[in-house]
Scaffold this motif. Structure first.
Motif, PDB file in Angstrom:
ATOM      1  N   THR A 223      53.984  13.187  43.326  1.00  0.00           N
ATOM      2  CA  THR A 223      54.750  12.134  43.991  1.00  0.00           C
ATOM      3  C   THR A 223      54.917  10.926  43.073  1.00  0.00           C
ATOM      4  OG1 THR A 223      54.858  10.780  45.996  1.00  0.00           O
ATOM      5  CG2 THR A 223      52.678  11.185  45.075  1.00  0.00           C
ATOM      6  N   HIS A 224      55.967  10.140  43.332  1.00  0.00           N
ATOM      7  CA  HIS A 224      56.317   9.026  42.448  1.00  0.00           C
ATOM      8  C   HIS A 224      57.025   7.949  43.255  1.00  0.00           C
ATOM      9  CE1 HIS A 224      60.147  11.069  42.693  1.00  0.00           C
ATOM     10  NE2 HIS A 224      59.662  12.135  42.089  1.00  0.00           N
ATOM     11  N   ASN A 225      57.765   7.074  42.575  1.00  0.00           N
ATOM     12  CA  ASN A 225      58.327   5.905  43.258  1.00  0.00           C
ATOM     13  C   ASN A 225      59.454   6.234  44.227  1.00  0.00           C
ATOM     14  OD1 ASN A 225      60.605   6.327  41.647  1.00  0.00           O
ATOM     15  ND2 ASN A 225      60.386   4.431  40.481  1.00  0.00           N
ATOM     16  N   SER A 226      60.067   7.406  44.105  1.00  0.00           N
ATOM     17  CA  SER A 226      61.207   7.709  44.978  1.00  0.00           C
ATOM     18  C   SER A 226      61.097   9.037  45.707  1.00  0.00           C
ATOM     19  CB  SER A 226      62.511   7.671  44.166  1.00  0.00           C
ATOM     20  OG  SER A 226      62.540   8.726  43.225  1.00  0.00           O
ATOM     21  N   GLY A 227      59.989   9.740  45.573  1.00  0.00           N
ATOM     22  CA  GLY A 227      59.882  10.991  46.303  1.00  0.00           C
ATOM     23  C   GLY A 227      58.825  11.919  45.744  1.00  0.00           C
TER      24      GLY A 227
ATOM     25  N   ASP B  92      55.915   1.962  38.890  1.00  0.00           N
ATOM     26  CA  ASP B  92      55.710   3.038  37.924  1.00  0.00           C
ATOM     27  C   ASP B  92      54.459   3.860  38.209  1.00  0.00           C
ATOM     28  OD1 ASP B  92      57.992   2.634  36.175  1.00  0.00           O
ATOM     29  OD2 ASP B  92      57.054   0.743  35.631  1.00  0.00           O
ATOM     30  N   MET B  93      53.964   3.816  39.445  1.00  0.00           N
ATOM     31  CA  MET B  93      52.803   4.622  39.829  1.00  0.00           C
ATOM     32  C   MET B  93      53.215   6.094  39.965  1.00  0.00           C
ATOM     33  SD  MET B  93      49.660   5.003  40.469  1.00  0.00           S
ATOM     34  CE  MET B  93      49.037   3.323  40.463  1.00  0.00           C
TER      35      MET B  93
ATOM     36  N   ALA C 185      62.677  10.166  38.057  1.00  0.00           N
ATOM     37  CA  ALA C 185      62.660   9.730  39.462  1.00  0.00           C
ATOM     38  C   ALA C 185      63.555   8.511  39.637  1.00  0.00           C
ATOM     39  CB  ALA C 185      61.224   9.462  39.908  1.00  0.00           C
ATOM     40  N   GLY C 186      63.021   7.431  40.225  1.00  0.00           N
ATOM     41  CA  GLY C 186      63.818   6.228  40.435  1.00  0.00           C
ATOM     42  C   GLY C 186      63.769   5.308  39.235  1.00  0.00           C
ATOM     43  N   ASP C 187      64.181   5.825  38.077  1.00  0.00           N
ATOM     44  CA  ASP C 187      64.223   5.059  36.817  1.00  0.00           C
ATOM     45  C   ASP C 187      62.844   4.598  36.372  1.00  0.00           C
ATOM     46  OD1 ASP C 187      67.066   5.280  36.699  1.00  0.00           O
ATOM     47  OD2 ASP C 187      67.215   3.659  38.165  1.00  0.00           O
ATOM     48  N   GLN C 188      61.817   5.358  36.684  1.00  0.00           N
ATOM     49  CA  GLN C 188      60.505   5.100  36.103  1.00  0.00           C
ATOM     50  C   GLN C 188      60.515   5.464  34.626  1.00  0.00           C
ATOM     51  OE1 GLN C 188      58.008   6.779  39.879  1.00  0.00           O
ATOM     52  NE2 GLN C 188      56.765   6.253  38.121  1.00  0.00           N
TER      53      GLN C 188
ATOM     54  N   LEU D   9      68.445  17.194  39.006  1.00  0.00           N
ATOM     55  CA  LEU D   9      68.158  16.512  37.746  1.00  0.00           C
ATOM     56  C   LEU D   9      67.041  15.502  37.981  1.00  0.00           C
ATOM     57  CD1 LEU D   9      68.805  16.023  34.770  1.00  0.00           C
ATOM     58  CD2 LEU D   9      70.512  14.340  35.498  1.00  0.00           C
ATOM     59  N   TYR D  10      65.887  15.781  37.387  1.00  0.00           N
ATOM     60  CA  TYR D  10      64.726  14.928  37.571  1.00  0.00           C
ATOM     61  C   TYR D  10      64.722  13.749  36.608  1.00  0.00           C
ATOM     62  CZ  TYR D  10      59.703  13.776  37.772  1.00  0.00           C
ATOM     63  OH  TYR D  10      58.495  13.135  37.908  1.00  0.00           O
ATOM     64  N   SER D  11      65.212  13.972  35.388  1.00  0.00           N
ATOM     65  CA  SER D  11      64.979  12.981  34.350  1.00  0.00           C
ATOM     66  C   SER D  11      66.028  13.036  33.252  1.00  0.00           C
ATOM     67  CB  SER D  11      63.594  13.244  33.729  1.00  0.00           C
ATOM     68  OG  SER D  11      63.422  12.565  32.507  1.00  0.00           O
ATOM     69  N   VAL D  12      66.198  11.904  32.579  1.00  0.00           N
ATOM     70  CA  VAL D  12      66.881  11.840  31.290  1.00  0.00           C
ATOM     71  C   VAL D  12      65.835  11.502  30.239  1.00  0.00           C
ATOM     72  CG1 VAL D  12      68.561  10.616  29.866  1.00  0.00           C
ATOM     73  CG2 VAL D  12      69.138  11.209  32.232  1.00  0.00           C
TER      74      VAL D  12
END
Length: 403
Positions: free
Chosen positions: A91-95, A66-67, A291-294, A263-266
């Motif tokens: 930047t985040h966990n998946s890109g 979750d960084m 991102a990757g479900d952060q 789509l970045y987020s829900v």
């Protein structure tokens, strides 16, 4: 040679860590490879050539799933034209994202507090308003220009953590309202019951968000008392389905550039609860999966802009009306909400990628704080770390607990 000197000689990447309502921002200010071209081209280059560095900085053993990070980019086309003082890549966990409000709030403080011209070459271009005790910093994000105002000390030389940082968003807009998205049997989650579709709004605040009411997901108790694991399971299934839905994909097309069109987020929303700070006409709460479900600990500044644009489209929010947006963290501590106001509307957003949209500019405010300084390096003999940088390894130590 001292071990610290030796490690730095090997090529250290230097960072400042901050948090905004508990959501981390790792500001990478030195050691990231030089990038070239426009800011979106630099984002492409970072993705294609230096993604292993992103993984090393964001994921274990230096970070965690979750960084979140912000890479300082001294030169961009808007910096060269004089519109921006500096650029950044998120930047985040998946890109790599295109906008981030909580990181912008943190960046604003850091850019005022650093006087190192190798980090911020145009630092001396900042002109403090000593009467108002604030200074304006224009940051070029991949989505466009973000205008930040940072409160300062009396001499204007450092930020004042006792007052909020504010920013004016890039034009935000509602992309689609009340979409009825069919939910096939293989996508369904238990709480959905016998419903065969779900109502979703799509809105843009520098990145695209799908907004869904927590009760329409099937969780009747809202975000006050809920099973986080169950909501997470539902949102994971929903997000992957939304990314393939034709009407959602159409709504995600940003006029200016295809690279903004994803789509970045829900964001799961509860309109019934939320800490309301002084001056806000109302409050609500959101649980952001990006991102990757952060899960965002903060109220999510770019989604605050998207939510204000959506409320304006639905005639629920007028210009000048302040509204408070909460996360689970800000509700728990009764502090840390982001307050937002619409300051401009009717702004045309034009381009070759889709039809012209009309956006609003949102004034968002929040507080960020320092947590540490870091210097990272890699030893060639560390085979586990080097191999891990080529892939994503996510160990779920245990169930995520609600706050």
């Amino acid at each position: 040679m001292d071990v610290v000197q030796q490690l730095e000689q090997n090529g250290a990447i230097k960072c400042i860590d901050m948090h905004t309502t508990g959501e981390p921002t790792r500001i990478i200010y030195s050691g990231f490879p030089h990038l070239t071209g426009t800011l979106l081209e630099q984002r492409d280059q970072a993705k294609s050539q230096y993604d292993k560095i992103r993984k090393r900085l964001m994921l274990e053993p230096r970070g965690h799933y979750d960084m979140y990070g912000a890479i300082i980019i001294p030169e961009t086309e808007l910096v060269q034209s004089g519109e921006a003082h500096i650029g950044t890549l998120f930047t985040h966990n998946s890109g790599f994202s295109t906008m981030c409000g909580h990181a912008t709030i943190a960046l604003g403080r850091f850019l005022v507090d650093t006087h190192d011209l190798t980090v911020f070459p145009r630092r001396n271009d900042l002109k403090p308003d000593l009467a108002a005790r604030e200074v304006k910093v224009n940051i070029h994000a991949p989505c466009g220009l973000v205008r930040v105002t940072v409160p300062t000390s009396e001499d204007g030389q450092k930020s004042d953590p006792s007052r909020p940082v504010t920013f004016l968003s890039t034009p935000a807009y509602c992309a689609a309202t009340s979409l009825q998205v069919p939910i096939p049997a293989e996508v369904r989650w238990p709480e959905l019951g016998d419903k065969t579709s779900i109502e979703v709004d799509i809105s843009y605040g520098g990145a695209f968000y799908a907004l869904v009411d927590i009760q329409k997901l099937g969780f009747s108790t809202g975000l006050r008392n809920f099973n986080l694991d169950a909501v997470t399971f539902a949102v994971k299934k929903l997000k992957r389905h939304l990314e393939t839905d034709p009407q959602v994909r159409k709504a995600l097309q940003h006029p200016e550039d295809e690279r903004l069109s994803f789509l970045y987020s829900v964001m799961v929303v509860d309109h019934e609860i939320g800490f309301k700070p002084d001056g806000a006409a109302g409050a609500e709460t959101g649980l952001c999966y990006f991102a990757g479900d952060q899960i965002d600990r903060s109220p999510t500044g770019s989604c605050v802009a998207a939510r204000m644009a959506l409320a304006h489209e639905k005639k629920l929010r007028a210009k000048g009306q302040a509204w408070a947006y909460n996360s689970l963290v800000s509700n728990h501590f009764n502090t840390g909400a982001f307050t937002a106001t619409i300051v401009e509307d009717g702004i045309p957003i034009e381009g070759q990628n889709s039809e012209t949209r009309h956006g609003v500019v949102i004034h968002v405010q929040g507080n960020a704080y320092y947590t540490g300084t870091l210097s990272f390096t890699v030893e060639e003999e560390d085979l586990i770390e080097i191999i891990a940088a080529r892939c994503v390894i996510h160990f779920q130590i245990g169930p995520v607990q609600n706050i």
